[in-house]
Scaffold this motif. Structure first.
Motif, mmCIF file in Angstrom:
data_model
loop_
_atom_site.group_PDB
_atom_site.id
_atom_site.type_symbol
_atom_site.label_atom_id
_atom_site.label_comp_id
_atom_site.label_asym_id
_atom_site.label_seq_id
_atom_site.Cartn_x
_atom_site.Cartn_y
_atom_site.Cartn_z
ATOM 1 N N PRO A 1 0.717 -1.040 -0.218
ATOM 2 C CA PRO A 1 -0.275 -0.137 0.384
ATOM 3 C C PRO A 1 0.990 1.617 -0.006
ATOM 4 C CG PRO A 1 -0.065 -0.778 2.308
ATOM 5 C CD PRO A 1 0.482 -2.360 0.891
ATOM 6 N N LEU A 2 1.913 1.188 0.772
ATOM 7 C CA LEU A 2 2.909 2.574 0.472
ATOM 8 C C LEU A 2 3.820 2.825 -0.866
ATOM 9 C CD1 LEU A 2 3.755 4.469 2.526
ATOM 10 C CD2 LEU A 2 5.615 2.980 2.710
ATOM 11 N N VAL A 3 3.730 1.677 -1.462
ATOM 12 C CA VAL A 3 4.309 1.490 -3.045
ATOM 13 C C VAL A 3 2.800 2.717 -3.497
ATOM 14 C CG1 VAL A 3 5.552 0.463 -4.447
ATOM 15 C CG2 VAL A 3 6.327 0.408 -2.666
ATOM 16 N N LYS A 4 2.179 1.905 -3.482
ATOM 17 C CA LYS A 4 1.161 2.363 -4.189
ATOM 18 C C LYS A 4 0.583 3.782 -4.466
ATOM 19 C CE LYS A 4 -4.033 1.045 -4.968
ATOM 20 N NZ LYS A 4 -5.343 0.288 -4.533
ATOM 21 N N ALA A 5 0.709 3.983 -2.862
ATOM 22 C CA ALA A 5 0.260 5.461 -2.803
ATOM 23 C C ALA A 5 1.242 6.338 -3.086
ATOM 24 C CB ALA A 5 0.533 6.049 -1.108
ATOM 25 N N ILE A 6 2.458 6.043 -3.086
ATOM 26 C CA ILE A 6 3.470 6.856 -2.899
ATOM 27 C C ILE A 6 4.885 6.985 -4.177
ATOM 28 C CG2 ILE A 6 3.796 7.907 -0.464
ATOM 29 C CD1 ILE A 6 6.082 6.205 -0.575
ATOM 30 N N GLY A 7 5.075 5.454 -4.711
ATOM 31 C CA GLY A 7 6.060 4.882 -5.554
ATOM 32 C C GLY A 7 6.881 4.206 -5.344
ATOM 33 N N ALA A 8 7.532 3.097 -5.952
ATOM 34 C CA ALA A 8 8.795 2.689 -5.635
ATOM 35 C C ALA A 8 9.972 3.747 -4.655
ATOM 36 C CB ALA A 8 8.969 1.729 -6.308
ATOM 37 N N ILE A 9 9.828 4.145 -5.685
ATOM 38 C CA ILE A 9 11.425 5.560 -5.649
ATOM 39 C C ILE A 9 10.822 6.868 -6.601
ATOM 40 C CG2 ILE A 9 12.263 4.634 -7.943
ATOM 41 C CD1 ILE A 9 14.906 5.247 -5.939
ATOM 42 N N GLY A 10 11.009 7.472 -6.097
ATOM 43 C CA GLY A 10 10.600 9.072 -6.511
ATOM 44 C C GLY A 10 11.913 10.188 -5.935
ATOM 45 N N LYS A 11 11.094 11.697 -6.610
ATOM 46 C CA LYS A 11 12.063 12.793 -6.046
ATOM 47 C C LYS A 11 11.695 12.530 -4.373
ATOM 48 C CE LYS A 11 10.468 15.545 -9.883
ATOM 49 N NZ LYS A 11 10.315 16.746 -10.329
ATOM 50 N N TRP A 12 11.371 12.203 -3.783
ATOM 51 C CA TRP A 12 11.140 12.247 -2.006
ATOM 52 C C TRP A 12 11.880 11.012 -1.822
ATOM 53 C CZ3 TRP A 12 9.142 9.529 1.449
ATOM 54 C CH2 TRP A 12 8.684 9.189 2.365
ATOM 55 N N ASN B 1 6.836 13.437 -5.625
ATOM 56 C CA ASN B 1 6.150 12.859 -6.904
ATOM 57 C C ASN B 1 5.320 12.998 -7.952
ATOM 58 O OD1 ASN B 1 8.843 11.453 -5.387
ATOM 59 N ND2 ASN B 1 7.431 9.625 -4.477
ATOM 60 N N GLY B 2 4.425 13.373 -7.779
ATOM 61 C CA GLY B 2 3.819 13.813 -8.694
ATOM 62 C C GLY B 2 2.684 12.882 -9.303
ATOM 63 N N LEU B 3 2.049 12.173 -8.448
ATOM 64 C CA LEU B 3 1.170 11.287 -7.333
ATOM 65 C C LEU B 3 0.245 11.996 -6.887
ATOM 66 C CD1 LEU B 3 3.254 8.236 -6.712
ATOM 67 C CD2 LEU B 3 2.649 9.050 -9.076
ATOM 68 N N PRO B 4 -1.507 11.266 -7.502
ATOM 69 C CA PRO B 4 -2.591 11.659 -6.356
ATOM 70 C C PRO B 4 -2.419 11.605 -5.429
ATOM 71 C CG PRO B 4 -2.918 9.672 -8.196
ATOM 72 C CD PRO B 4 -1.698 9.707 -8.173
ATOM 73 N N THR B 5 -3.301 12.641 -4.716
ATOM 74 C CA THR B 5 -3.058 12.533 -2.639
ATOM 75 C C THR B 5 -4.709 11.384 -2.053
ATOM 76 O OG1 THR B 5 -3.447 14.469 -2.720
ATOM 77 C CG2 THR B 5 -1.163 13.825 -3.018
ATOM 78 N N GLU B 6 -5.676 12.004 -3.132
ATOM 79 C CA GLU B 6 -7.012 11.878 -2.824
ATOM 80 C C GLU B 6 -7.846 10.978 -2.288
ATOM 81 O OE1 GLU B 6 -5.660 12.381 -5.904
ATOM 82 O OE2 GLU B 6 -6.067 14.031 -6.040
ATOM 83 N N SER B 7 -7.010 9.572 -2.142
ATOM 84 C CA SER B 7 -6.883 7.917 -1.675
ATOM 85 C C SER B 7 -6.704 7.619 -0.612
ATOM 86 C CB SER B 7 -7.569 7.108 -3.311
ATOM 87 O OG SER B 7 -6.457 7.058 -3.525
ATOM 88 N N ILE B 8 -5.203 8.768 0.084
ATOM 89 C CA ILE B 8 -4.215 8.272 0.627
ATOM 90 C C ILE B 8 -5.312 8.055 1.880
ATOM 91 C CG2 ILE B 8 -2.395 8.536 1.974
ATOM 92 C CD1 ILE B 8 -1.626 10.140 -0.538
ATOM 93 N N ALA B 9 -5.724 8.888 2.361
ATOM 94 C CA ALA B 9 -6.583 8.473 3.876
ATOM 95 C C ALA B 9 -7.238 7.887 3.859
ATOM 96 C CB ALA B 9 -7.330 10.171 3.884
ATOM 97 N N ASP B 10 -8.165 6.790 3.232
ATOM 98 C CA ASP B 10 -8.891 5.777 3.241
ATOM 99 C C ASP B 10 -7.771 4.490 2.847
ATOM 100 O OD1 ASP B 10 -11.205 7.659 3.681
ATOM 101 O OD2 ASP B 10 -11.328 6.867 1.152
#
Length: 506
Positions: free
Chosen positions: A33-44, A284-293
């Motif tokens: 779920p963490l990778v799904k939300a923020i990606g495996a690797i990115g700027k962050w 990382n340029g990914l959507p954040t809408e569903s992260i809380a759920d």
């Protein structure tokens, strides 16, 4: 008209396609779920890793500093007319004051507290206590990191490293110096374990192998820069102060570093995890809408999930698990003994000590990089056997080949090159070999055994003065034994991580 064989081929292709689709669906369901939300690797992740990797510089400086805190010094009794020498002579039995050759170093802990003759063993004991401190720090801060998170214990370790490192420079006797160095080592062990865990927890599984090995390169670079400090600072206290003060910069990590979102999810802090993950996703340029759920759902699943628990003693229950545990732990011992032992041994090789140490450190960087590709294409088993054999054979050749300065330095550097590959490999190997239910305990046991090796290393390295053949013999035979024990291990490259003890025995 379509033949019967073609129909069979079509049916086989359909079954393969259905199987691949099912595996893809299962992969999506079981996706981190963490990778799904923020990606495996990115700027962050790259930014956090770069910040954390800087900590490895003082780790290397403090771990390897004994080379320049207690370098070889020629001496003679103040009342004697004998020339300076590196060996204690019988005429010195009643000597109350020694003179030292200060052409290279003005003041070291050897000349400061007369660590020669019957007190020579104290300089090795100092480094042994330091390695013991790293072991204690790894255990203590490992527990604190599981209890209070990765960030606060990490910052606490940095603060302790700064205070104890600076205070060590003002030691008035050997006892004070050794005690403060022990505390410094506890802090250094704390920064090592906290930084590595935080790094591995924010990187996706696909990149953990590469990042886990690259994590070692800043240590190599820190080792490489250490001779620069020693070259311009020839007094041990100013040298110690110079390698300690940069830790002031790491106090800013309280504001720069986030808490591990994976740890927050594990202990049920969904809101805090969501805040960190939303910042990471934006970077990382990914959507954040569903992260809380997603975080709330993940916390619920982790809470309801029953996990098997077992003591690390379970790894010794059956003959196969026992053999594998002993084999991997012995190879960790090899790395602890030979890496730090050969590094200190090179400091005693004839020639310019600054150039010798720089050369031995420089060769470790390509060794660490090569280990990435070796582990990827050859596997863990072949890589570890090959690297251990390189170290073992090169060290044994030191006994046979005459010492021209360059010859023994070259062989020692080759030995360290092999160890740089072995050290990176055993980290991966242990993490993949031990089952999930005892992975932390198993890796902790292996790391403890490595520290025991590093505690013995300074005593073995300094035997060169009395028995020139004994250190290279030890550093040569032990890795070859480790290579032989690797035959008991399975190659874990590309295989599913074992979860249960039964899977670990397969």
């Amino acid at each position: 008209m379509v033949s019967e064989d073609e129909n069979k081929l079509d049916n086989i292709d359909l079954r393969v396609l259905d199987r691949d689709n099912k595996e893809l669906e299962d992969q999506k369901v079981n996706e981190d779920p963490l990778v799904k939300a923020i990606g495996a690797i990115g700027k962050w992740q790259i930014w956090i890793c770069c910040v954390i990797f800087l900590v490895k510089f003082p780790v290397a400086w403090h771990q390897m500093s004994i080379i320049f805190l207690a370098p070889p010094m020629n001496f003679t009794c103040a009342d004697s007319q004998l020339d300076f020498g590196s060996v204690c002579r019988s005429e010195y039995s009643n000597c109350s004051e020694f003179k030292y050759d200060r052409n290279v170093f003005h003041e070291t802990i050897i000349s400061e507290w007369d660590l020669v003759c019957d007190r020579e063993w104290l300089k090795s004991l100092t480094q042994t206590f330091f390695m013991l401190g790293i072991l204690v720090g790894s255990m203590v801060f490992g527990h604190l990191s599981d209890r209070f998170g990765r960030r606060l214990p990490f910052v606490a370790a940095v603060c302790l490293q700064l205070v104890s490192g600076v205070t060590t420079a003002f030691s008035v006797n050997w006892y004070m110096f050794t005690i403060l160095r022990f505390l410094l080592a506890v802090a250094t062990g704390g920064t090592m374990v906290s930084s590595f865990v935080l790094t591995m927890e924010i990187i996706g599984a696909k990149y953990r192998e590469t990042v886990g090995i690259i994590y070692q390169i800043p240590f190599n670079l820190g080792h490489l820069t250490l001779p620069l400090f020693a070259y311009f600072l020839r007094d041990w206290n100013t040298f110690q102060l110079a390698i300690s003060l940069p830790s002031v910069l790491f106090l800013s990590y309280y504001f720069l570093l986030p808490e591990s979102p994976r740890w927050l999810l594990t202990i049920g802090k969904a809101k805090e995890a969501a805040i960190v993950m939303e910042k990471a996703a934006k970077r990382n340029g990914l959507p954040t809408e569903s992260i809380a759920d997603l975080t709330q759902k993940t916390v619920t699943e982790l809470t309801n999930k029953n996990q098997e628990h077992a003591s690390f003693l379970a790894l010794f229950r059956t003959p196969r698990l026992r053999a594998r545990t002993i084999a991997i732990c012995f190879n960790w011992f090899v790395c602890g003994l030979c890496f730090f032992g050969v590094s200190q041994y090179i400091g005693h090789v004839s020639g310019d000590i600054f150039a010798n140490v720089a050369a031995s450190a420089a060769i470790q960087v390509p060794g660490t990089i090569i280990s990435i590709y070796a582990n990827r294409f050859l596997g863990r088993k072949v890589t570890l056997i090959g690297a251990n054999c390189v170290t073992g054979i090169s060290c044994l050749l030191i006994i046979i080949i005459p010492d021209t300065g360059v010859s023994h330095l070259t062989l020692g550097c080759i030995g360290l090159w092999g160890m740089s590959i072995s050290f990176a490999t055993v980290y991966l190997y242990a993490g993949e070999l031990f089952p999930t239910v005892v992975r932390n305990s198993g890796v902790g046991l292996a790391s403890t055994v490595a520290r025991l090796g590093s505690m013995v290393a300074p005593f073995v390295a300094t035997l060169r003065v009395s028995y020139f053949w004994l250190p290279p013999l030890a550093f040569g035979v032990v890795p070859l034994i480790g290579a032989g024990l690797c035959l008991l291990l399975p190659d874990t490259r590309g295989k599913k991580l074992p979860d249960t003890l039964q899977e670990g025995e397969a």
